[in-house]
Enzyme design. Structure first.
Site, PDB file in Angstrom:
ATOM      1  N   ARG A  51       0.650  -1.302   0.003  1.00 14.00           N
ATOM      2  CA  ARG A  51       0.059  -0.052  -0.085  1.00 14.00           C
ATOM      3  C   ARG A  51       0.843   1.268  -0.013  1.00 14.00           C
ATOM      4  O   ARG A  51       0.530   2.299  -0.476  1.00 14.00           O
ATOM      5  CB  ARG A  51      -0.972   0.062   1.223  1.00 14.00           C
ATOM      6  CG  ARG A  51      -2.196  -0.806   0.969  1.00 14.00           C
ATOM      7  CD  ARG A  51      -2.984  -1.220   2.324  1.00 14.00           C
ATOM      8  NE  ARG A  51      -3.146   0.130   3.172  1.00 14.00           N
ATOM      9  CZ  ARG A  51      -4.444   0.629   3.290  1.00 14.00           C
ATOM     10  NH1 ARG A  51      -5.507   0.169   2.593  1.00 14.00           N
ATOM     11  NH2 ARG A  51      -4.379   1.758   3.592  1.00 14.00           N
ATOM     12  N   ARG A  62       0.258  12.527 -10.677  1.00 18.22           N
ATOM     13  CA  ARG A  62      -0.085  13.741 -10.636  1.00 18.22           C
ATOM     14  C   ARG A  62       1.410  14.690 -11.100  1.00 18.22           C
ATOM     15  O   ARG A  62       1.304  15.642 -11.629  1.00 18.22           O
ATOM     16  CB  ARG A  62      -0.386  14.333  -9.199  1.00 18.22           C
ATOM     17  CG  ARG A  62      -2.021  13.929  -8.656  1.00 18.22           C
ATOM     18  CD  ARG A  62      -2.830  15.037  -9.590  1.00 18.22           C
ATOM     19  NE  ARG A  62      -4.090  14.793  -9.463  1.00 18.22           N
ATOM     20  CZ  ARG A  62      -4.985  13.748 -10.118  1.00 18.22           C
ATOM     21  NH1 ARG A  62      -4.672  13.268 -11.297  1.00 18.22           N
ATOM     22  NH2 ARG A  62      -6.308  13.790  -9.716  1.00 18.22           N
ATOM     23  N   HIS A  65       1.362  14.669 -14.462  1.00 17.22           N
ATOM     24  CA  HIS A  65       0.423  15.604 -15.075  1.00 17.22           C
ATOM     25  C   HIS A  65       1.011  17.121 -15.025  1.00 17.22           C
ATOM     26  O   HIS A  65       0.787  17.958 -15.933  1.00 17.22           O
ATOM     27  CB  HIS A  65      -1.011  15.957 -14.130  1.00 17.22           C
ATOM     28  CG  HIS A  65      -1.870  14.479 -14.382  1.00 17.22           C
ATOM     29  ND1 HIS A  65      -2.554  14.032 -13.293  1.00 17.22           N
ATOM     30  CD2 HIS A  65      -1.924  13.290 -15.359  1.00 17.22           C
ATOM     31  CE1 HIS A  65      -3.209  13.020 -13.932  1.00 17.22           C
ATOM     32  NE2 HIS A  65      -2.789  12.696 -15.236  1.00 17.22           N
ATOM     33  N   SER A  93       7.717   1.540   7.923  1.00 15.38           N
ATOM     34  CA  SER A  93       8.640   0.806   8.901  1.00 15.38           C
ATOM     35  C   SER A  93      10.260   1.533   8.411  1.00 15.38           C
ATOM     36  O   SER A  93      10.916   1.399   9.617  1.00 15.38           O
ATOM     37  CB  SER A  93       8.761  -0.681   8.502  1.00 15.38           C
ATOM     38  OG  SER A  93       9.339  -1.018   7.307  1.00 15.38           O
ATOM     39  N   SER A 153      -2.143   1.563   7.976  1.00 14.94           N
ATOM     40  CA  SER A 153      -3.147   2.298   7.196  1.00 14.94           C
ATOM     41  C   SER A 153      -2.828   3.718   7.325  1.00 14.94           C
ATOM     42  O   SER A 153      -3.065   4.469   6.275  1.00 14.94           O
ATOM     43  CB  SER A 153      -4.556   1.931   7.688  1.00 14.94           C
ATOM     44  OG  SER A 153      -4.631   0.405   7.382  1.00 14.94           O
ATOM     45  N   GLU A 156       0.008   5.178   5.256  1.00 12.32           N
ATOM     46  CA  GLU A 156      -0.250   4.962   3.825  1.00 12.32           C
ATOM     47  C   GLU A 156      -1.114   5.994   3.348  1.00 12.32           C
ATOM     48  O   GLU A 156      -1.131   6.747   2.306  1.00 12.32           O
ATOM     49  CB  GLU A 156      -0.969   3.547   3.636  1.00 12.32           C
ATOM     50  CG  GLU A 156       0.339   2.651   3.886  1.00 12.32           C
ATOM     51  CD  GLU A 156      -0.043   1.349   4.577  1.00 12.32           C
ATOM     52  OE1 GLU A 156      -1.294   1.039   4.550  1.00 12.32           O
ATOM     53  OE2 GLU A 156       0.625   0.663   5.286  1.00 12.32           O
ATOM     54  N   ASP A 164      -0.310  14.631  -2.459  1.00 16.69           N
ATOM     55  CA  ASP A 164      -0.995  15.705  -3.326  1.00 16.69           C
ATOM     56  C   ASP A 164      -0.873  17.067  -2.859  1.00 16.69           C
ATOM     57  O   ASP A 164      -0.960  18.033  -3.465  1.00 16.69           O
ATOM     58  CB  ASP A 164      -2.514  15.253  -2.751  1.00 16.69           C
ATOM     59  CG  ASP A 164      -3.034  14.237  -3.756  1.00 16.69           C
ATOM     60  OD1 ASP A 164      -2.587  13.976  -4.865  1.00 16.69           O
ATOM     61  OD2 ASP A 164      -4.590  14.041  -3.561  1.00 16.69           O
TER      62      ASP A 164
HETATM   63  O1  LIG Z   1       0.935  -2.979   2.275  1.00 15.17           O
HETATM   64  C1  LIG Z   1       1.409  -2.708   3.296  1.00 15.17           C
HETATM   65  C2  LIG Z   1       0.494  -3.165   4.580  1.00 15.17           C
HETATM   66  O2  LIG Z   1      -0.544  -3.542   4.236  1.00 15.17           O
HETATM   67  C3  LIG Z   1       0.633  -2.437   5.900  1.00 15.17           C
HETATM   68  O3  LIG Z   1      -0.268  -1.672   6.177  1.00 15.17           O
HETATM   69  C4  LIG Z   1       2.912  -1.924   3.502  1.00 15.17           C
HETATM   70  O4  LIG Z   1       2.625  -0.784   2.708  1.00 15.17           O
HETATM   71  C5  LIG Z   1       3.865  -2.824   3.025  1.00 15.17           C
HETATM   72  O5  LIG Z   1       3.911  -3.999   3.759  1.00 15.17           O
HETATM   73  C6  LIG Z   1       5.068  -2.151   3.219  1.00 15.17           C
HETATM   74  O6  LIG Z   1       5.387  -1.885   4.394  1.00 15.17           O
HETATM   75  P1  LIG Z   1       6.189  -0.710   4.760  1.00 15.17           P
HETATM   76  O7  LIG Z   1       7.542  -0.668   3.978  1.00 15.17           O
HETATM   77  O8  LIG Z   1       6.789  -0.608   6.393  1.00 15.17           O
HETATM   78  O9  LIG Z   1       5.608   0.717   4.390  1.00 15.17           O
END
Ligand SMILES: O=C([C@H](O)CO)[C@H](O)[C@H](O)COP(=O)(O)O
Length: 189
Positions: A51, A62, A65, A93, A153, A156, A164
């Site tokens: 994510r 963007r 764009h 992380s 979450s 992300e 943005d």
């Molecule tokens: O997809 C992810 C997971 O669902 C955690 O919410 C993370 O973005 C993915 O595991 C990568 O982790 P990080 O590099 O620690 O963002």
């Protein structure tokens, strides 16, 4: 029908509240440094796992764009990164192996590295020229103190909004109108 919010509505309030709190704690100087580094780069490469990477793809679109040359690492057509380019990475992380390895490789190739992470002391942050710390929960933080949401979450979501915000500020600086940018929008979709 009851006026009580549904559980999904309650979750939305929670998410919006957490985002407002975490984004309010970002360092303005770090955000400006990121915007400047992106605008100074010859080309922008974005990379993140899961994510975190999905959120950065929104930013990549963007920035394209806006007229920047942007590549998503791992795509079939992505070329070699080199001096003058910037690798923009997101990792809550700051330790995800593929992202750390990509940052090491980009640095060896002479590119600059900008990192979005929750972890200022992480391996990824140590490799980066520009760090924006997003004080959200990393994905293994089960304490609930930084976020009540699942895993990473909040981080992300914040990555997408930071992207943005950087785009918006660069757009306003560029003097382009929305009409100027629109011809770059995909016309096969
Ligand atoms: O997809 C992810 C997971 O669902 C955690 O919410 C993370 O973005 C993915 O595991 C990568 O982790 P990080 O590099 O620690 O963002």
């Amino acid at each position: 029908m009851s006026d009580e919010p549904t559980r999904a509505q309650s979750a939305l309030h929670l998410i919006v509240g957490e985002l407002e709190a975490v984004l309010g704690r970002l360092e303005s100087a770090e955000l400006e440094e990121l915007a400047q580094a992106v605008t100074d780069a010859d080309r922008v490469f974005v990379h993140g796992a899961g994510r975190s990477g999905i959120a950065l793809r929104m930013t990549a679109m963007r920035l394209m764009h806006l007229g920047l040359t942007v590549h998503v690492v791992g795509e079939t057509t992505t070329p070699a990164i080199e001096t003058g380019d910037i690798l923009l990475v997101a990792s809550g992380s700051g330790t995800t192996a593929g992202i750390v390895a990509a940052a090491e490789a980009a640095g060896k190739a002479g590119a600059r590295i900008a990192a979005l992470t929750t972890a200022r002391e992480s391996t990824l942050a140590a490799l980066a020229d520009v760090v924006v710390v997003i004080p959200a929960a990393a994905k293994l933080d089960r304490s609930g103190s930084a976020s009540e949401q699942y895993a990473g979450s909040l981080f992300e979501q914040a990555v997408a909004l930071v992207g943005d915000a950087v785009f918006h500020s660069l757009w306003k600086r560029s003097g382009q109108s929305a009409d100027d940018m629109w011809p770059r929008h995909a016309n096969i979709e």
